[in-house]
Structures are given as C-alpha cells and as structure tokens.
Design a protein around this motif. Structure first.
Motif, short mmCIF file in Angstrom:
data_model
loop_
_atom_site.label_atom_id
_atom_site.label_comp_id
_atom_site.label_asym_id
_atom_site.label_seq_id
_atom_site.Cartn_x
_atom_site.Cartn_y
_atom_site.Cartn_z
N LEU A 106 0.84 -1.21 0.00
CA LEU A 106 0.00 0.00 0.00
C LEU A 106 0.86 1.24 0.00
O LEU A 106 1.79 1.37 0.80
N LEU A 107 0.55 2.15 -0.91
CA LEU A 107 1.16 3.48 -0.91
C LEU A 107 0.04 4.40 -0.48
O LEU A 107 -0.87 4.70 -1.26
N TRP A 108 0.10 4.80 0.76
CA TRP A 108 -1.03 5.57 1.28
C TRP A 108 -0.72 7.06 1.31
O TRP A 108 0.38 7.48 1.67
N GLU A 109 -1.71 7.84 0.91
CA GLU A 109 -1.56 9.30 0.90
C GLU A 109 -2.72 9.91 1.69
O GLU A 109 -3.89 9.68 1.37
N GLY A 110 -2.38 10.67 2.73
CA GLY A 110 -3.40 11.35 3.51
C GLY A 110 -3.81 12.65 2.84
O GLY A 110 -3.04 13.21 2.05
N GLU A 309 5.47 -4.73 -11.98
CA GLU A 309 5.97 -3.37 -11.78
C GLU A 309 4.88 -2.31 -11.65
O GLU A 309 5.17 -1.13 -11.45
N ASP A 310 3.64 -2.72 -11.83
CA ASP A 310 2.57 -1.72 -11.87
C ASP A 310 2.36 -1.00 -10.55
O ASP A 310 2.55 -1.58 -9.47
N VAL A 311 1.97 0.26 -10.65
CA VAL A 311 1.45 0.99 -9.49
C VAL A 311 -0.01 1.26 -9.83
O VAL A 311 -0.33 1.97 -10.78
N ALA A 336 0.06 -6.97 -5.89
CA ALA A 336 0.23 -5.67 -6.54
C ALA A 336 0.64 -4.59 -5.53
O ALA A 336 0.53 -4.77 -4.32
N THR A 337 1.07 -3.46 -6.08
CA THR A 337 1.30 -2.26 -5.28
C THR A 337 0.14 -1.33 -5.54
O THR A 337 -0.08 -0.91 -6.68
N VAL A 362 1.85 6.33 -10.95
CA VAL A 362 0.72 5.41 -11.14
C VAL A 362 0.68 4.93 -12.59
O VAL A 362 0.81 5.73 -13.52
N SER A 363 0.50 3.61 -12.76
CA SER A 363 0.44 3.07 -14.13
C SER A 363 -0.98 2.61 -14.50
O SER A 363 -1.33 2.58 -15.67
N ILE A 364 -1.77 2.23 -13.51
CA ILE A 364 -3.15 1.83 -13.78
C ILE A 364 -4.07 2.71 -12.92
O ILE A 364 -3.87 2.79 -11.70
N PHE A 365 -5.01 3.35 -13.55
CA PHE A 365 -5.86 4.32 -12.84
C PHE A 365 -7.32 3.96 -13.09
O PHE A 365 -7.74 3.84 -14.24
#
Ligand code: WTA
Length: 655
Positions: A106-110, A309-311, A336-337, A362-365
């Motif tokens: 998880l790449l978490w953003e507040g 490798e996807d984000v 995944a990431t 980010v590669s998949i949105f």
C-alpha cells in the motif's frame, strides 16, 4: 420491468467509433488478441467448473474442495464446497512466500499530504497485531464487526484482520449518517464497531466517533468500540466511554506480530455490504470466502492486466464494493502495489489526483465517470500540468460513461495511448462481469463490451426471449455471486431470481447488444438511482419524507445530471393546511442528510397539490420523469386528475 420503469429502449446510443488496443500494450498483455479472448471465453463456458478449479489452483488452501459448484439448493449456490482457506492469508502470507515480502503493498496518501508506505511484510505485521487485539476483545469467527473509518491504512488493516480471524466485516462508507450506521449495526447485530476520532475531508475534520456514539445510543449488541487516532499529534476531540471504547493503538501496541489465521470453510461468510434496493430498507449483501476470493483474484489479474511493476490506483472508497474488491482483495491477492488516498479530488486544489499519479508513478488508474466529468469541467490545464506519462491503463466503473467523457479520458488523461476498461458490475456480483480485456478488446466509447470468462450474459424481454435491447440477465452462476441477503432469504429470491422463473440472475439493469456482440449498459430498470455512482433507492428517500408529519405523500425520481450522471428530484405533497415554505424545504433536506447522508440530498424538492396517479391510485413515476426531461407527455386521460400534470410541468420549469 413495470410499465412505470425508465424507458431504457429509447436511449440507444449511436456511437460507432472503435479503438483497437494499443500495440505496445498488447505486446506484453496476458490476453493479446480477440481470438485469444474468444478461445478462452469458449473454454470457460464449456466447462466452468474445470475453468474455475484451474484458477483456484493459484491460491492457498488448507483443504481442497470436494466439489467446485453445487447447485442443488439454487439460488443458494455453493462454490468450492469442502475447501478450507483464509483470504487474509492469501493476501499476505502467500505474498511473503512468493518473494513479495519487501514489496510495497500500500502506498497511502493522507489528504493533508502525509504519507505512509506499507510493504507486504508491514501489512502482514499490522494485520496480525490488529487480529490478535480483536481476538483478545473476544471477537472471533462469525462475529459481525462494523467499520466506519476514513480511507486510512487502518481501514485496510482492520478489514483484513477481520478476514484473518473469520469475523464478518461490514464496512460502512464514512459519508453515511448516524441513523444509517444504526440501521446496519442493528440489522447484522454487530458486536464491535471500529472507527476513528475523525477524518479529513476537504480540509475539514469530520468527527466520526461522535457520529458512531449517536448511532450506538441504546444499541445493545455492540460491546466494543475501537477508535483509531487519526488526529496528530493530538486526537481530534471525542469522548471515550469507559468499558466499551478502546484506543486502537493501545490495544494493538503490544500484540505479537504473528496470528494464526482461522481455517474457514469455503461458504463461511466473509463480509456483508449494505446496498440500496427498491424498498426503503437497504439490504445486507452476503459474500463468502472461497468463491469471492477466486473471482476477485482472476478479474483483477486479467482486466487490469497487472504486471509486477505496476502501481495501481483505484480511487473508490473501501466503503463501497469497488474498494473491497479492487482496492483491497483483488490487488493484494495478485501481489500488486496499490495506492490508497484519503481525501477529496479537489483538496487542496483540482490537481490533486494528477499530483498523486505523478508522485507515485501510477500506471493503472481506475475511477468513476462522475469524477471524469468533474475533471472535464475543471479544465484540461489541471491534468496537463502534471507528468502522467507513467499511465498505461485506465478504467471506469459505477455508472454508464457517456461517450464525451470517455473521449476526454482517452485523449487528455490517456494521451490516446492507454486502453480504457469500462467495467460493469455490482455489489451483488462481487467482481466485474462485463469489461474489455485491455490487450485484446477493441473498445467503443460507452460500451462495457464483452463478458468476462465464465460469465454467460443475455439480453431478454419480460418473457425471457432474447432481444437486441432489453433487460440484462446472467445465465450461469460465477464464483463471486452474492450468496444472499442477510436475514432475508425470501427477499434474495424475490429480488434476483423471480424473473424468468429462476433461470437467470436479474441485475436490474437495461442493456442493448450490438452487431459485434458488445453490451451497452443503459441504466437501471428499477427504482434505484445512480447518483455519482452511488446507488440510492427512491423508496429510501420517500420513506424519509413521509416521517415528517407535514408531508402527505412523495415520489422521488432520478433525472439526468451533468456531473453526477443522475440526480434526485423529490415531488412532495403536503397535508391539508400546511404551507410550502423554504423552511420546510430545508427541514426535509436536513432529514435526508441525517437519515441517509449528504450524498443522497435531492437536487430539488417540489411541492405540489397532488401527484399524477392512475385511477387505482398508483403514482405514475414515469410521467414525473417525462416532465423532468421536458418530454411531450402525450395522452394523460387515464390519470385520475389530468390537470395535475400541467401544474407540475409549470412548477418544474418555472425557474
Ligand atoms: C451501475 C458498483 C454502466 C449499474 C460496482 C449497476 C454501471 C450499479 C457500470 C451497481 C458500468 C456499474 N456501466 N453502469 N461500467 N458499473 N454500473 O452496486 O446500474 O454500487 O447495477 O456497484 O451501477 O452499483 P454498485
């Protein structure tokens, strides 16, 4: 479909542009041609049990299944009967064994800009500590746990912790009101609620714990409330009740980092997710362990064509099914990431999403048409101000996407290079049923294209005959299908299995099929309205209004809305002697906000002396929709009082 349903057949789109998959994309895709898709699709339908058993081999089982699909008690299907597994262990432990131990999960953003990265091992550790803490509170297999949290890592952690110990999670979107929480908690007799002191929303703090306190007033089943501290360094103001409330960090702090996963039977309940139907009462959709897991795994892998490798970023909230399957379970099952963002797309400014895409590469949105339409309105300079070159695949979900929005998404965000997957599915289906495969399917703006492997879709009329335009139906069960409505098996049968004598699943959507066998979803054929991709039953709002003693009757309809896709309009008649005032309008709006949540607020409330009714007293909602869409009304002589239509037309179009 009653004769009062929206006219799905009329709104047939004439879109005929076609976009083949990008060659560079297809080069590395799992399924790289339409022939490959067709072959695999045919194979999956020829022997679905063999197909799904093969998929299941990729996952971890404590005990293998005796039987892949048991239809004996149809529509109460059983998948992978006899098997034992644990979904959280499949998401976490399996990845530690697969070489993903130190990969970001998880790449978490507040919203305020704080961030946190959790590797698979970090997530494993945090989930286990939380699971141990829950066990220590006496919570275990089969207990219902309600989660009312902002999009912070602890929401993912606590959800997975429930899955690890076999507790049934029910996540309640943090935009719901206290009354909605109470209804859900009472319906499933939750033992525990996990919430936070507050959460960020457009720079403001929403006091979630206060809302939970109000919701739980007098609720006896809940013995434990766990409170995550989001406020830093000081908690957001809230009160803790001695004996019932626990700070999350205190109960989790000294827990061991290993926690034996519960060995769960394939058909043990995994989660409940409440969704709107055609009555005033939301239904608790039941999903179970093994089938949901297998379906989430496979759809994520193929529809998003996930590569190591996807984000991957799905912008939904975990409070909705999209977040369950495509923020949490599907991506984690695939190692995944995934990006997880707490806040609004316009905080602090309209560029926030693109800032996140740039920051994390980010590669998949994956987002909703309503968001895309808002971005269009805000202007191209926002996305154009950021580096979006890492994007390789785009997705959309939740409501029909209009071709203009699709084209904008394709050109401005995808730079005419990224395939778009328009994914059709529902809370009930567990995962996507109809969608392009990005390396294979030529796309057409506004079409969800073709069914996923194992999904046998048809377009039918009321009698069950095949049509080019009509009602969408699914013939064969797939592993992710809902297993019931909590506490109401009859409603489950009546809602989804009554039409066509139980031979098909009835999703409640209208659709048409074109000459390439592409499916075009045309919207709901029942009284469910899709506002910004959120399902709201018109009956839910009507039952709110009727609680006001000044209201005699009301009818709520969905109307086209530029950004939200659909908006709600309420027609309300008042009791004798009651005057229609702005004050009353405000009062009714406040009732909606406090009974359901602000996201369900109608665009307009119109007061009138009566509603258009048949002589037998049935409200003609279709006429109301025609009025709102400015359509010719034709013959209204069958109405009890035809003059009412004119009054409503004048009022509706007055300003
Ligand atoms: C609508 C969301 C057109 C549809 C995953 C469905 C869509 C309802 C699409 C389910 C799409 C979802 N195109 N319509 N790609 N995706 N819908 O349960 O009406 O919140 O029945 O699940 O959203 O909404 P739910």
């Amino acid at each position: 479909m009653s004769d009062d349903s929206p006219e799905v057949f009329e709104s047939v789109s004439h879109e005929n542009r076609t976009f083949p998959p990008d060659a560079t994309f297809a080069e590395h895709a799992r399924i790289a041609s339409m022939e490959a898709y067709e072959a695999e699709y045919r194979r999956s339908l020829a022997d679905p049990e063999a197909y799904w058993a093969e998929v299941a081999e990729n996952l971890k089982w404590y005990r293998r299944w005796d039987r892949v699909l048991n239809e004996e008690e149809k529509p109460f299907f059983k998948w992978f009967e006899g098997a034992q597994t644990n979904l959280a262990a499949n998401c976490l432990d399996r990845n530690l064994e697969n070489g993903n131990r130190n990969k970001a999960a998880l790449l978490w953003e507040g919203e305020p800009g704080d961030d946190r990265v959790l590797t698979y091992f970090d997530l494993y550790r945090e989930v286990n500590r939380c699971a141990n803490a829950l066990r220590q509170l006496g919570i275990g297999k089969g207990d219902r746990v309600a989660l009312y949290l902002p999009m912070i890592p602890e929401l993912a952690i606590a959800t997975l912790a429930c899955a690890r110990i076999g507790a049934i999670h029910t996540v309640i979107f943090a935009g719901f009101s206290a009354n909605s929480i109470r209804d859900r908690v009472l319906d499933c007799e939750a033992r525990c609620v996990i919430t936070s002191d507050g959460g960020w929303r457009r720079g403001q703090v929403l006091g979630l714990k206060d809302i939970v306190d109000e919701a739980l007033d007098g609720v006896e089943s809940v013995s434990e409330v766990v409170v995550v501290q989001r406020g830093r360094p000081e908690p957001f103001p809230c009160t803790m009740r001695e004996g019932r409330d626990h700070w999350y960090h205190e109960i989790v702090r000294s827990q061991p980092i290993h926690c034996e996963p519960e060995r769960l039977d394939a058909e043990d309940m995994l989660f409940l997710l409440y969704t709107s139907g055609t009555t005033g009462k939301p239904k608790g959709i039941i999903h179970t362990q093994a089938g949901y897991m297998v379906y989430a795994y496979q759809t994520t892998k193929y529809i998003f064509d996930l590569q190591p490798e996807d984000v991957y970023w799905c912008t939904a909230d975990i409070g909705w099914i999209t977040g369950h399957t495509y923020i949490l379970y599907g991506p984690l099952l695939n190692g995944a990431t995934a990006v997880m963002y707490e806040g609004a797309p316009n905080a602090p400014d309209n560029g926030r999403f693109w800032d996140i895409v740039q920051k994390y590469g980010v590669s998949i949105f994956y987002t909703a048409p309503t968001a895309i339409r808002a971005f269009m309105k805000w202007g191209d300079h926002w996305p154009n101000g950021y580096d979006l070159s890492t994007l390789r695949l785009l997705g959309t979900v939740g409501e029909p996407i209009n071709p203009e929005a699709w084209m904008w998404y394709h050109e401005v965000i995808g730079k005419s290079r990224c395939p778009i997957v328009d994914t059709w599915w529902q809370t009930e289906t567990g995962g996507v049923l109809i969608s392009p495969l990005p390396g294979a399917t030529p796309t057409k703006p506004g079409s969800a294209t073709r069914p996923f492997f194992g999904v046998d879709a048809a377009i039918l009329n009321e009698e069950g005959g095949e049509e080019r335009a009509g009602i969408l139906a699914i013939r064969k069960p797939w592993p992710g299908i809902l297993r019931g409505i909590y506490g109401d098996p009859q409603r489950f049968k009546d809602t989804y299995w009554c039409k066509w004598g139980g031979a098909y699943y009835f999703p409640g959507d209208g659709a048409r099929i074109d000459e390439d066998s592409y499916v075009w979803i045309l919207g709901r054929v029942d009284d469910v309205v899709n506002v910004s991709g959120h399902r709201i039953g018109t009956a839910e709002l009507e039952s709110v209004f009727i609680e006001n003693t000044k209201v005699a009757e009301s009818a709520v309809i969905g109307v086209p809305h530029e950004i939200k896709g659909q908006g709600l309009v309420a027609f309300v008649t008042l009791k004798e002697g009651v005057e229609a005032t702005d004050e009353l309008n405000r009062e009714l709006r406040e009732m909606v906000a406090s009974d359901i949540g602000k996201f369900a607020l109608p665009e307009r409330i119109l007061f009138s002396s009566d509603l258009p009714k048949t002589r037998s007293g049935k409200i003609m909602r279709r006429l109301l929709r025609d009025i709102a869409e400015g359509k010719e009304l034709g013959n209204v002589t069958t109405l009890a009082d035809p003059s009412i239509v004119e009054e409503l037309q004048q009022k509706y179009w007055a300003k």
